[in-house]
Design an enzyme around this catalytic site. Structure first.
Site, mmCIF file in Angstrom:
data_model
loop_
_atom_site.group_PDB
_atom_site.id
_atom_site.type_symbol
_atom_site.label_atom_id
_atom_site.label_comp_id
_atom_site.label_asym_id
_atom_site.label_seq_id
_atom_site.Cartn_x
_atom_site.Cartn_y
_atom_site.Cartn_z
ATOM 1 N N ASN A 1 0.817 -1.219 0.000
ATOM 2 C CA ASN A 1 0.000 0.000 0.000
ATOM 3 C C ASN A 1 0.850 1.269 0.000
ATOM 4 O O ASN A 1 0.607 2.194 -0.787
ATOM 5 C CB ASN A 1 -0.956 0.004 1.199
ATOM 6 C CG ASN A 1 -1.909 -1.180 1.165
ATOM 7 O OD1 ASN A 1 -1.978 -1.891 0.162
ATOM 8 N ND2 ASN A 1 -2.616 -1.413 2.255
ATOM 9 N N THR B 1 -15.947 38.545 -30.924
ATOM 10 C CA THR B 1 -16.712 38.065 -29.770
ATOM 11 C C THR B 1 -17.931 37.400 -30.392
ATOM 12 O O THR B 1 -18.386 37.804 -31.477
ATOM 13 C CB THR B 1 -17.167 39.204 -28.824
ATOM 14 O OG1 THR B 1 -18.048 40.065 -29.552
ATOM 15 C CG2 THR B 1 -15.989 40.013 -28.282
ATOM 16 N N HIS B 2 -18.423 36.364 -29.763
ATOM 17 C CA HIS B 2 -19.539 35.580 -30.315
ATOM 18 C C HIS B 2 -19.203 35.048 -31.713
ATOM 19 O O HIS B 2 -20.106 34.786 -32.508
ATOM 20 C CB HIS B 2 -20.831 36.405 -30.394
ATOM 21 C CG HIS B 2 -21.181 37.123 -29.131
ATOM 22 N ND1 HIS B 2 -22.013 36.606 -28.169
ATOM 23 C CD2 HIS B 2 -20.778 38.339 -28.648
ATOM 24 C CE1 HIS B 2 -22.125 37.459 -27.159
ATOM 25 N NE2 HIS B 2 -21.375 38.518 -27.420
ATOM 26 N N SER C 1 -7.041 13.195 -47.980
ATOM 27 C CA SER C 1 -8.185 12.290 -48.026
ATOM 28 C C SER C 1 -7.861 11.083 -48.893
ATOM 29 O O SER C 1 -7.066 11.179 -49.826
ATOM 30 C CB SER C 1 -9.378 13.056 -48.609
ATOM 31 O OG SER C 1 -10.319 12.161 -49.153
ATOM 32 N N LYS D 1 -7.453 17.463 -50.847
ATOM 33 C CA LYS D 1 -7.642 17.833 -49.443
ATOM 34 C C LYS D 1 -6.352 17.983 -48.642
ATOM 35 O O LYS D 1 -5.403 17.227 -48.814
ATOM 36 C CB LYS D 1 -8.516 16.778 -48.750
ATOM 37 C CG LYS D 1 -9.941 16.753 -49.255
ATOM 38 C CD LYS D 1 -10.783 17.837 -48.607
ATOM 39 C CE LYS D 1 -11.291 17.322 -47.270
ATOM 40 N NZ LYS D 1 -11.981 18.382 -46.551
ATOM 41 N N ASN E 1 -6.109 18.395 -44.655
ATOM 42 C CA ASN E 1 -6.928 18.473 -43.445
ATOM 43 C C ASN E 1 -6.078 18.695 -42.188
ATOM 44 O O ASN E 1 -5.009 18.119 -42.060
ATOM 45 C CB ASN E 1 -7.736 17.184 -43.278
ATOM 46 C CG ASN E 1 -8.723 16.968 -44.418
ATOM 47 O OD1 ASN E 1 -9.300 17.934 -44.920
ATOM 48 N ND2 ASN E 1 -8.883 15.729 -44.835
ATOM 49 N N GLU F 1 -7.318 18.644 -34.978
ATOM 50 C CA GLU F 1 -8.588 17.985 -34.655
ATOM 51 C C GLU F 1 -8.396 16.945 -33.559
ATOM 52 O O GLU F 1 -9.239 16.767 -32.677
ATOM 53 C CB GLU F 1 -9.168 17.308 -35.901
ATOM 54 C CG GLU F 1 -9.650 18.302 -36.952
ATOM 55 C CD GLU F 1 -9.978 17.587 -38.261
ATOM 56 O OE1 GLU F 1 -11.157 17.411 -38.552
ATOM 57 O OE2 GLU F 1 -9.034 17.191 -38.975
ATOM 58 N N TYR G 1 -6.628 1.975 2.741
ATOM 59 C CA TYR G 1 -6.416 1.443 1.395
ATOM 60 C C TYR G 1 -7.612 0.594 0.981
ATOM 61 O O TYR G 1 -8.144 -0.187 1.769
ATOM 62 C CB TYR G 1 -5.139 0.574 1.324
ATOM 63 C CG TYR G 1 -4.914 0.029 -0.082
ATOM 64 C CD1 TYR G 1 -4.249 0.778 -1.046
ATOM 65 C CD2 TYR G 1 -5.428 -1.214 -0.456
ATOM 66 C CE1 TYR G 1 -4.081 0.307 -2.340
ATOM 67 C CE2 TYR G 1 -5.267 -1.694 -1.751
ATOM 68 C CZ TYR G 1 -4.601 -0.932 -2.687
ATOM 69 O OH TYR G 1 -4.444 -1.401 -3.963
ATOM 70 N N GLN H 1 -6.404 0.903 -7.207
ATOM 71 C CA GLN H 1 -5.628 0.361 -8.335
ATOM 72 C C GLN H 1 -6.242 0.777 -9.671
ATOM 73 O O GLN H 1 -5.540 0.980 -10.651
ATOM 74 C CB GLN H 1 -5.582 -1.170 -8.208
ATOM 75 C CG GLN H 1 -4.954 -1.882 -9.372
ATOM 76 C CD GLN H 1 -4.848 -3.383 -9.128
ATOM 77 O OE1 GLN H 1 -4.171 -3.821 -8.208
ATOM 78 N NE2 GLN H 1 -5.532 -4.174 -9.930
HETATM 79 N N1 ARG Z 1 -1.497 -3.240 -7.214
HETATM 80 C C1 ARG Z 1 -2.078 -2.497 -6.155
HETATM 81 C C2 ARG Z 1 -2.428 -1.087 -6.561
HETATM 82 O O1 ARG Z 1 -2.093 -0.670 -7.609
HETATM 83 C C3 ARG Z 1 -1.147 -2.390 -4.982
HETATM 84 C C4 ARG Z 1 -1.265 -3.510 -4.084
HETATM 85 C C5 ARG Z 1 -2.005 -3.305 -2.867
HETATM 86 N N2 ARG Z 1 -2.768 -4.486 -2.760
HETATM 87 C C6 ARG Z 1 -3.371 -4.933 -1.663
HETATM 88 N N3 ARG Z 1 -4.056 -6.007 -1.774
HETATM 89 N N4 ARG Z 1 -3.313 -4.315 -0.521
HETATM 90 O O2 ARG Z 1 -3.077 -0.381 -5.812
#
Ligand code: ARG
Length: 477
Positions: A101, A146-147, A268, A274, A276, A281, A308, A313
């Site tokens: 984590n 403007t506009h 094109s 063309k 473009n 874009e 966490y 993820q």
């Molecule tokens: N791969 C996880 C992420 O990107 C990190 C691992 C944490 N996993 C867990 N089971 N506590 O957040």
């Protein structure tokens, strides 16, 4: 699999694929090895692993390659498994006082800060391109809108500098977010920190962070840093898309104000004539992709309970997509702006179209004859309704009817009328701060050039600080 063991038993391919972050983890592979090294160096310094263990583990980390990694639900598990396969059980010491984590949050911040510096350099480059083109066109009088209706004459320099200033603010937003990204969550462990005698400040320093994300629960659970970087990118793309839209519009035959270099256009498959503006874009289109990345990340992290949660993820790939899309768009725009050919004759010819000098005519009447602005506005409005360039006789007639006086008898004659109707004169008198007069845009060009240079130095400084820390870390074993 390294982690499930007897606790959970086998996993199916289907479930593994569902929970895996391996694809997106390619972005953080290198960062993870750095985090491993910093953590190991600190563990050794605190006497939590032996010096020989540090050397042996770091030497093994040197040989680990992303492409050769084995199984694991994420890159962290796969690296640890590979390490243990190489050095045996002592490899298992690496995860002392650490969780995936805090590990993953640290990795994301390491990669993001580098991406932000790259993006900042690209934004500075685009602003510079606009400023340089502005410097070439201080005298080029163009229609201002403007506009999307002809409004008043301005200069190309003034118009391009407006885009540049927006980008300079984008630069500042990215720089501000960098300082909140560049903080270390490492050592927060799962969320409750650890009873091992670790030194969080030391790992932060080894990794080139500016400080800590102190509260260990906040450290692992927040993704506001990534939302901030994506928000700044989304706002930047709003500005980039406005520029892109004008490149598209201005290169139509209806406008004909500019021609993009061939490099930034496509043709094109059926219409051989063309040319473009596909790059512009796509900048416009990719703006939607970046908004999508931000909105996806916001929706994923909203209302998550502490601390966490695996949902987090799912936010990360949106970060990489959002930032890299933004970087690409900004880079391409810089090239398109630098190489565009502005059609000076056409721009100047159009600058007085649609009676765009009407405001200056009203203003001049006020300055010369001292009538209230609203009266002047009414007089010129009545002239405009006739849809033709007014003569002094038209003006006298209308003014007499509306305001009971003849301008030509109060010092506003043919000469004054001609000056008011001349787009170049319109621009020349607008020399207040921020106005389009060449002397003022000249001042702004010089001022913004300085800003560009300062921004460049700032990026070098920030980058240097990180690079020096990481280079030193790579040497430690
Ligand atoms: N791969 C996880 C992420 O990107 C990190 C691992 C944490 N996993 C867990 N089971 N506590 O957040």
């Amino acid at each position: 699999m390294l982690l499930r063991g007897e606790r959970l038993g086998e996993i199916s391919d289907d479930v593994l694929e569902f929970i895996s972050s391996r694809d997106a983890d390619r972005h953080i592979f290198e960062a993870d090895l750095l985090v491993d090294r910093a953590h190991l160096v600190m563990l050794k310094e605190r006497g939590l692993i032996a010096a020989e263990e540090l050397s042996e583990i770091v030497a093994a980390l040197d040989g680990i390659e992303l492409a050769r990694l084995g199984e694991g639900e994420d890159v962290h598990e796969a690296i640890e498994a590979e390490l243990i396969a190489r050095v045996g059980a002592i490899g298992g010491r690496m995860h002392t006082a650490r969780s995936r984590n805090d590990e993953v949050a640290t990795c994301i911040r390491i990669v993001l800060r580098e991406e932000l510096l790259g993006l900042m350099a690209e934004v500075n480059g685009l602003a510079e391109a606009l400023i340089e083109r502005a410097g070439e066109h201080k005298e080029t009088v163009i229609p201002g809108f403007t506009h999307l209706q002809h409004a008043q004459p301005t200069t190309l320099a003034h118009h391009l500098l407006a885009h540049a200033d927006a980008l300079l603010r984008d630069f500042d937003r990215l720089r501000d977010s960098y300082h909140r990204v560049n903080r270390s969550p490492l050592g927060a462990a799962a969320f409750a920190s650890t009873g091992f005698d670790i030194d969080r400040k030391r790992t932060a320093e080894l990794l080139g962070f500016e400080g800590l994300l102190e509260n260990s629960m906040d450290a692992v659970s927040t993704r506001d840093f990534l939302l901030e970087a994506l928000s700044a990118s989304a706002i930047l793309m709003v500005n980039a898309s406005r520029l892109a839209e004008e490149l598209i519009l201005w290169s139509t035959s209806e406008f004909g104000y500019l021609e993009l270099d061939d490099l930034f256009t496509s043709t094109s498959s059926i219409m051989p004539q063309k040319k473009n503006p596909d790059t512009a874009e796509l900048v416009r289109g990719k703006t939607g992709t970046v908004f999508g990345s931000l909105v996806a990340a916001l929706a994923i992290v909203k209302a998550l309970p502490m601390s966490y949660n695996r949902d987090l993820q799912e936010a990360t790939p949106n970060l990489w997509r959002g930032i890299s899309t933004t970087r690409g768009a900004v880079r391409i725009l810089a090239g398109a702006v630098s190489s565009a050919k502005f059609n000076k004759e056409r721009l100047e010819a159009a600058s007085g179209a649609g009676f765009s000098t009407a405001t200056e005519l009203a203003d001049s009447l006020v300055r010369r004859t001292r009538i209230p602005f609203r009266n002047a506005h009414q007089i010129v409005g009545a002239l405009a309704a006739k849809r033709e360039v007014p003569t002094i006789r038209d003006l006298d007639e209308v003014a007499e009817r509306i305001a009971g006086f003849r301008p030509s008898e109060r010092g506003f004659g043919k000469k004054e009328l001609e000056a008011a109707l001349d787009p170049k004169e319109n621009v020349a008198v607008r020399s207040r701060i921020g106005g389009p007069a060449p002397e003022e845009t000249g001042r702004m060009v010089a001022d913004r050039r300085k800003r560009i240079e300062e921004n460049g130095c700032l990026i070098e400084e920030m980058k240097g600080r990180v690079d020096r820390a990481l280079a030193a870390l790579r040497e430690m074993r």
